[in-house]
Enzyme design. Structure first.
Site, mmCIF file in Angstrom:
data_model
loop_
_atom_site.group_PDB
_atom_site.id
_atom_site.type_symbol
_atom_site.label_atom_id
_atom_site.label_comp_id
_atom_site.label_asym_id
_atom_site.label_seq_id
_atom_site.Cartn_x
_atom_site.Cartn_y
_atom_site.Cartn_z
ATOM 1 N N ARG A 140 51.134 -47.646 -97.378
ATOM 2 C CA ARG A 140 49.779 -48.073 -97.726
ATOM 3 C C ARG A 140 48.753 -47.081 -97.193
ATOM 4 N NH1 ARG A 140 47.395 -49.564 -93.139
ATOM 5 N NH2 ARG A 140 48.683 -50.389 -91.446
ATOM 6 N N GLY A 141 47.525 -47.217 -97.688
ATOM 7 C CA GLY A 141 46.421 -46.472 -97.110
ATOM 8 C C GLY A 141 45.914 -47.195 -95.862
ATOM 9 N N LEU A 143 44.388 -47.676 -91.797
ATOM 10 C CA LEU A 143 44.788 -47.355 -90.437
ATOM 11 C C LEU A 143 45.691 -48.445 -89.870
ATOM 12 C CD1 LEU A 143 41.351 -45.945 -89.200
ATOM 13 C CD2 LEU A 143 43.306 -44.680 -90.102
ATOM 14 N N THR A 145 47.297 -51.743 -88.403
ATOM 15 C CA THR A 145 47.132 -53.195 -88.464
ATOM 16 C C THR A 145 48.359 -53.831 -87.819
ATOM 17 O OG1 THR A 145 46.461 -55.067 -89.839
ATOM 18 C CG2 THR A 145 48.177 -53.626 -90.735
ATOM 19 N N ALA A 217 44.397 -59.580 -94.476
ATOM 20 C CA ALA A 217 44.339 -58.131 -94.656
ATOM 21 C C ALA A 217 45.080 -57.737 -95.929
ATOM 22 C CB ALA A 217 44.956 -57.430 -93.448
ATOM 23 N N GLY A 219 46.758 -54.493 -98.169
ATOM 24 C CA GLY A 219 47.231 -53.112 -98.202
ATOM 25 C C GLY A 219 48.262 -52.975 -99.305
ATOM 26 N N GLY A 230 51.218 -55.701 -99.878
ATOM 27 C CA GLY A 230 50.418 -56.789 -100.439
ATOM 28 C C GLY A 230 49.395 -57.317 -99.452
ATOM 29 N N ALA A 232 48.442 -60.037 -95.936
ATOM 30 C CA ALA A 232 48.894 -60.765 -94.743
ATOM 31 C C ALA A 232 47.812 -61.772 -94.349
ATOM 32 C CB ALA A 232 49.173 -59.804 -93.593
ATOM 33 N N CYS A 254 42.429 -52.126 -88.672
ATOM 34 C CA CYS A 254 42.158 -51.340 -89.874
ATOM 35 C C CYS A 254 41.049 -50.306 -89.671
ATOM 36 C CB CYS A 254 41.824 -52.239 -91.062
ATOM 37 S SG CYS A 254 43.171 -53.361 -91.486
#
Length: 306
Positions: A140-141, A143, A145, A217, A219, A230, A232, A254
């Site tokens: 994912r993109g 930062l 998590t 979140a 991602g 997906g 969370a 993030c």
């Protein structure tokens, strides 16, 4: 008189035979569900790597079907794989984005992997244990998590351009993940949320000087329109306290400064809180709402009260 009755008796026998044959037929099967949902549960908590292996196998099936139909016209009439959904509750794991600076991660490693005390008493099987969190890199993109006990992870694996339902764009697919979560939170727990166009995920607005707080979140990664990762949803995970119990205090979630994190348990009023939290049942309810939006594009966005 007897001769006249024989044809009638024969008709009655035929009627009985026909009725008996009809009743012996197998019952008509209900229509097959569009979405195949698998809640992964091995002793409750699942290693991130194990869930990722299941996801990778599903992705492989989709990509293989694409390759076969692309190079073999005779297979173009074969029905494509149906969309999948993997849901699970993860062992404590900090995940990082594919473009995250490795040197920054090394500086964080000592803090992130300190022992973490987990206490979730309001469960059918309460969780009380001290873990050493893992660190995993993802596709994912974004930062850093966190995934861990008390959080429901939901990973749909699907073809955004499948002929089984109206197509998604990357933006509309992310919006559908968010809208599904908003609808579930509103309908089950009476929680009002919003979407921040600048920051993905589902948010609860701050009040009385409080900052906005993220409750879910987002991602997503896609390869040839096949999705992975997906959303969370924080259910009864700790969102307050010091670093020994609150994983969010170990990093800036993030990379978003000035905003906090919350959970369903913290945001719902007492009227909407269940006696105990059942993440598997919640995943099934989320899956039902998500599936409806696959077939009906009007449900891929959410307006409160709708």
């Amino acid at each position: 008189m007897l001769a006249r009755m024989r044809p009638i008796a024969r008709c009655l026998r035929l009627k009985y035979v026909c009725t008996r044959q009809a009743s012996s037929k197998a019952p008509i099967e209900p229509p097959q569900a569009l979405l195949q949902h698998q809640h992964v549960s091995r002793s409750g908590l699942v290693a991130y790597s194990n869930a990722n292996a299941i996801q990778s196998a599903f992705q492989h099936d989709f990509l293989q079907w694409k390759d076969q139909t692309k190079h073999d016209a005779s297979r173009s009439t074969v029905e494509p794989p149906r969309p999948k959904l993997i849901s699970f509750e993860c062992k404590p794991t900090f995940t990082i984005g594919r473009r995250q600076d490795a040197s920054i991660l090394e500086e964080q490693r000592t803090t992130l992997t300190q022992p973490l005390q987990i206490e979730l008493p309001n469960r059918r099987e309460p969780i009380q244990h001290t873990f050493t969190p893992k660190i995993c890199k993802t596709q994912r993109g974004g930062l850093t998590t966190y995934h861990g006990p008390g959080q429901l992870v939901l990973w749909p694996v699907l073809d955004m351009h499948s002929p089984l339902y109206p197509k998604f764009t990357v933006k509309s697919y992310a919006g559908h993940l968010e809208a599904t979560t908003q609808r579930v939170l509103h309908d089950l727990f009476g929680i009002t949320t919003h979407i921040d166009g600048a920051e993905p995920g589902v948010w609860i607005a701050g009040s009385n000087g409080r900052q906005d707080r993220k409750i879910a979140a987002l991602g997503v990664h896609q390869r040839r329109y096949i999705t992975s990762l997906g959303l969370a949803l924080n259910v009864d995970i700790a969102v307050t306290g010091e670093t020994n119990v609150n994983p969010w205090k170990r990093f800036v979630p993030c990379g978003i400064e000035g905003k906090g994190v919350t959970s369903v348990a913290a945001a719902a009023d007492d009227h909407h809180k269940p006696a105990s939290w059942d993440l598997e049942n919640l995943s099934k309810q989320w899956a039902q709402v998500f599936e409806k939006g696959l077939a009906d594009p009007s449900l891929r966005t959410f307006t409160h009260g709708r």
